[in-house]
Write a protein that holds these residues in place. Sequence first.
Motif, PDB file in Angstrom:
ATOM      1  N   ALA A  31       0.835  -1.209   0.000  1.00 15.54           N
ATOM      2  CA  ALA A  31       0.000   0.000   0.000  1.00 15.54           C
ATOM      3  C   ALA A  31       0.868   1.257   0.000  1.00 15.54           C
ATOM      4  CB  ALA A  31      -0.930  -0.003   1.210  1.00 15.54           C
ATOM      5  N   GLY A  32       1.965   1.241   0.750  1.00 17.13           N
ATOM      6  CA  GLY A  32       2.865   2.390   0.773  1.00 17.13           C
ATOM      7  C   GLY A  32       3.481   2.656  -0.588  1.00 17.13           C
ATOM      8  N   VAL A  33       3.890   1.604  -1.271  1.00 12.99           N
ATOM      9  CA  VAL A  33       4.454   1.760  -2.615  1.00 12.99           C
ATOM     10  C   VAL A  33       3.397   2.309  -3.571  1.00 12.99           C
ATOM     11  CG1 VAL A  33       5.375   0.493  -4.599  1.00 12.99           C
ATOM     12  CG2 VAL A  33       6.260   0.030  -2.305  1.00 12.99           C
ATOM     13  N   VAL A  34       2.184   1.774  -3.492  1.00 11.22           N
ATOM     14  CA  VAL A  34       1.098   2.251  -4.362  1.00 11.22           C
ATOM     15  C   VAL A  34       0.829   3.734  -4.108  1.00 11.22           C
ATOM     16  CG1 VAL A  34      -1.394   2.062  -4.804  1.00 11.22           C
ATOM     17  CG2 VAL A  34       0.018   0.004  -4.702  1.00 11.22           C
ATOM     18  N   LEU A  35       0.803   4.136  -2.831  1.00 16.61           N
ATOM     19  CA  LEU A  35       0.557   5.547  -2.505  1.00 16.61           C
ATOM     20  C   LEU A  35       1.672   6.461  -3.014  1.00 16.61           C
ATOM     21  CD1 LEU A  35      -0.918   5.380   1.103  1.00 16.61           C
ATOM     22  CD2 LEU A  35      -2.051   6.258  -0.941  1.00 16.61           C
ATOM     23  N   LEU A  36       2.898   5.955  -3.072  1.00 17.80           N
ATOM     24  CA  LEU A  36       3.998   6.765  -3.594  1.00 17.80           C
ATOM     25  C   LEU A  36       3.964   6.868  -5.118  1.00 17.80           C
ATOM     26  CD1 LEU A  36       7.122   5.801  -1.450  1.00 17.80           C
ATOM     27  CD2 LEU A  36       5.871   7.961  -1.455  1.00 17.80           C
ATOM     28  N   ILE A  37       3.486   5.815  -5.762  1.00 15.69           N
ATOM     29  CA  ILE A  37       3.497   5.773  -7.225  1.00 15.69           C
ATOM     30  C   ILE A  37       2.319   6.521  -7.840  1.00 15.69           C
ATOM     31  CG2 ILE A  37       3.299   4.234  -9.215  1.00 15.69           C
ATOM     32  CD1 ILE A  37       4.915   2.175  -7.622  1.00 15.69           C
ATOM     33  N   LEU A  38       1.130   6.338  -7.277  1.00 18.98           N
ATOM     34  CA  LEU A  38      -0.085   6.918  -7.855  1.00 18.98           C
ATOM     35  C   LEU A  38      -0.395   8.281  -7.243  1.00 18.98           C
ATOM     36  CD1 LEU A  38      -2.419   3.776  -7.952  1.00 18.98           C
ATOM     37  CD2 LEU A  38      -0.945   4.659  -9.769  1.00 18.98           C
ATOM     38  N   THR A  39      -0.954   9.164  -8.063  1.00 19.63           N
ATOM     39  CA  THR A  39      -1.409  10.460  -7.572  1.00 19.63           C
ATOM     40  C   THR A  39      -2.767  10.282  -6.897  1.00 19.63           C
ATOM     41  OG1 THR A  39      -2.615  11.000  -9.588  1.00 19.63           O
ATOM     42  CG2 THR A  39      -0.266  11.612  -9.525  1.00 19.63           C
ATOM     43  N   ALA A  77       0.308  15.773   0.015  1.00 27.18           N
ATOM     44  CA  ALA A  77       1.119  15.772   1.237  1.00 27.18           C
ATOM     45  C   ALA A  77       0.663  14.656   2.186  1.00 27.18           C
ATOM     46  CB  ALA A  77       1.023  17.128   1.937  1.00 27.18           C
ATOM     47  N   THR A  78      -0.636  14.495   2.331  1.00 25.31           N
ATOM     48  CA  THR A  78      -1.160  13.443   3.196  1.00 25.31           C
ATOM     49  C   THR A  78      -0.815  12.071   2.635  1.00 25.31           C
ATOM     50  OG1 THR A  78      -2.965  14.895   3.867  1.00 25.31           O
ATOM     51  CG2 THR A  78      -3.244  12.544   4.315  1.00 25.31           C
ATOM     52  N   ALA A  79      -0.946  11.924   1.317  1.00 18.85           N
ATOM     53  CA  ALA A  79      -0.625  10.648   0.675  1.00 18.85           C
ATOM     54  C   ALA A  79       0.843  10.287   0.900  1.00 18.85           C
ATOM     55  CB  ALA A  79      -0.936  10.698  -0.813  1.00 18.85           C
ATOM     56  N   THR A  80       1.730  11.263   0.813  1.00 14.11           N
ATOM     57  CA  THR A  80       3.153  11.016   1.029  1.00 14.11           C
ATOM     58  C   THR A  80       3.418  10.614   2.479  1.00 14.11           C
ATOM     59  OG1 THR A  80       3.740  12.577  -0.706  1.00 14.11           O
ATOM     60  CG2 THR A  80       5.467  12.015   0.888  1.00 14.11           C
ATOM     61  N   PHE A  81       2.797  11.332   3.431  1.00 19.38           N
ATOM     62  CA  PHE A  81       2.968  10.992   4.840  1.00 19.38           C
ATOM     63  C   PHE A  81       2.470   9.575   5.111  1.00 19.38           C
ATOM     64  CE2 PHE A  81       1.131  10.517   9.073  1.00 19.38           C
ATOM     65  CZ  PHE A  81       2.259  10.711   9.846  1.00 19.38           C
ATOM     66  N   VAL A  82       1.277   9.260   4.639  1.00 18.47           N
ATOM     67  CA  VAL A  82       0.700   7.931   4.863  1.00 18.47           C
ATOM     68  C   VAL A  82       1.564   6.859   4.199  1.00 18.47           C
ATOM     69  CG1 VAL A  82      -1.299   6.444   4.388  1.00 18.47           C
ATOM     70  CG2 VAL A  82      -1.644   8.782   5.211  1.00 18.47           C
ATOM     71  N   ALA A  83       2.061   7.137   2.988  1.00 20.88           N
ATOM     72  CA  ALA A  83       2.916   6.182   2.284  1.00 20.88           C
ATOM     73  C   ALA A  83       4.190   5.902   3.084  1.00 20.88           C
ATOM     74  CB  ALA A  83       3.270   6.706   0.893  1.00 20.88           C
ATOM     75  N   LEU A  84       4.833   6.951   3.567  1.00 18.90           N
ATOM     76  CA  LEU A  84       6.070   6.764   4.334  1.00 18.90           C
ATOM     77  C   LEU A  84       5.798   6.034   5.643  1.00 18.90           C
ATOM     78  CD1 LEU A  84       7.832  10.192   3.672  1.00 18.90           C
ATOM     79  CD2 LEU A  84       8.326   7.964   2.630  1.00 18.90           C
ATOM     80  N   TYR A  85       4.689   6.366   6.298  1.00 16.91           N
ATOM     81  CA  TYR A  85       4.323   5.669   7.531  1.00 16.91           C
ATOM     82  C   TYR A  85       4.090   4.184   7.247  1.00 16.91           C
ATOM     83  CZ  TYR A  85       1.793   4.150  11.652  1.00 16.91           C
ATOM     84  OH  TYR A  85       1.396   3.453  12.764  1.00 16.91           O
ATOM     85  N   LEU A  86       3.325   3.882   6.194  1.00 16.49           N
ATOM     86  CA  LEU A  86       3.038   2.488   5.853  1.00 16.49           C
ATOM     87  C   LEU A  86       4.313   1.733   5.479  1.00 16.49           C
ATOM     88  CD1 LEU A  86      -0.282   2.826   3.824  1.00 16.49           C
ATOM     89  CD2 LEU A  86       0.005   1.819   6.106  1.00 16.49           C
TER      90      LEU A  86
END
Length: 175
Positions: A31-39, A77-86
């Motif tokens: 999920a973290g990788v997906v959040l980093l890749i997709l807008t 910004a939220t997506a990046t934070f959540v991605a890094l946390y995940l």
Amino acid sequence: MPPRTRDRVLDLVFLLGVLFKGIDGLVELIAGVVLLILTPSQLLDLAHALTAGELAQDPHDILANLVLHGIQHLDSATATFVALYLLLHGVVKLAIVAALLLGTRRIYPWAIGALLAFLVFQVYELIVHPTITVVLLTLFDALIIVLTWREWRNDRTFRETMRSTLDWVLRRPAA
């Protein structure tokens, strides 16, 4: 329940908890990788595609609506934070599970420390944004911390616990 049976049940809960943590860590990593890749707009399109069939059958489906609602309010910004946390959470969980499987007892204090750090963050989240999901995850993590401490105190490796528990579950005499 006799003490011996209670101990075996706790061992089984510990093993299943570690298995769940490993699966959860892998899902979080993906999920973290997906959040980093997709807008966020790509994520919303994907969510619409994945939930369209379910919402066509039941427009009030709770899970599908929660997914859509959550993604609709996601900014970069939220997506990046959540991605890094995940990603961090997933990597730590997988590292803990891998170390346990390798058979070292030295991982127990590190596992307890890492899980406590995440537990503190979850308690903060409960205070700021309480949800039943975070309550359940926090309780589960607290249980896993207690059971991990129990394993460390009992001076057993994960493999020893797994072997004796499987013997008990399959009703074979323990070696």
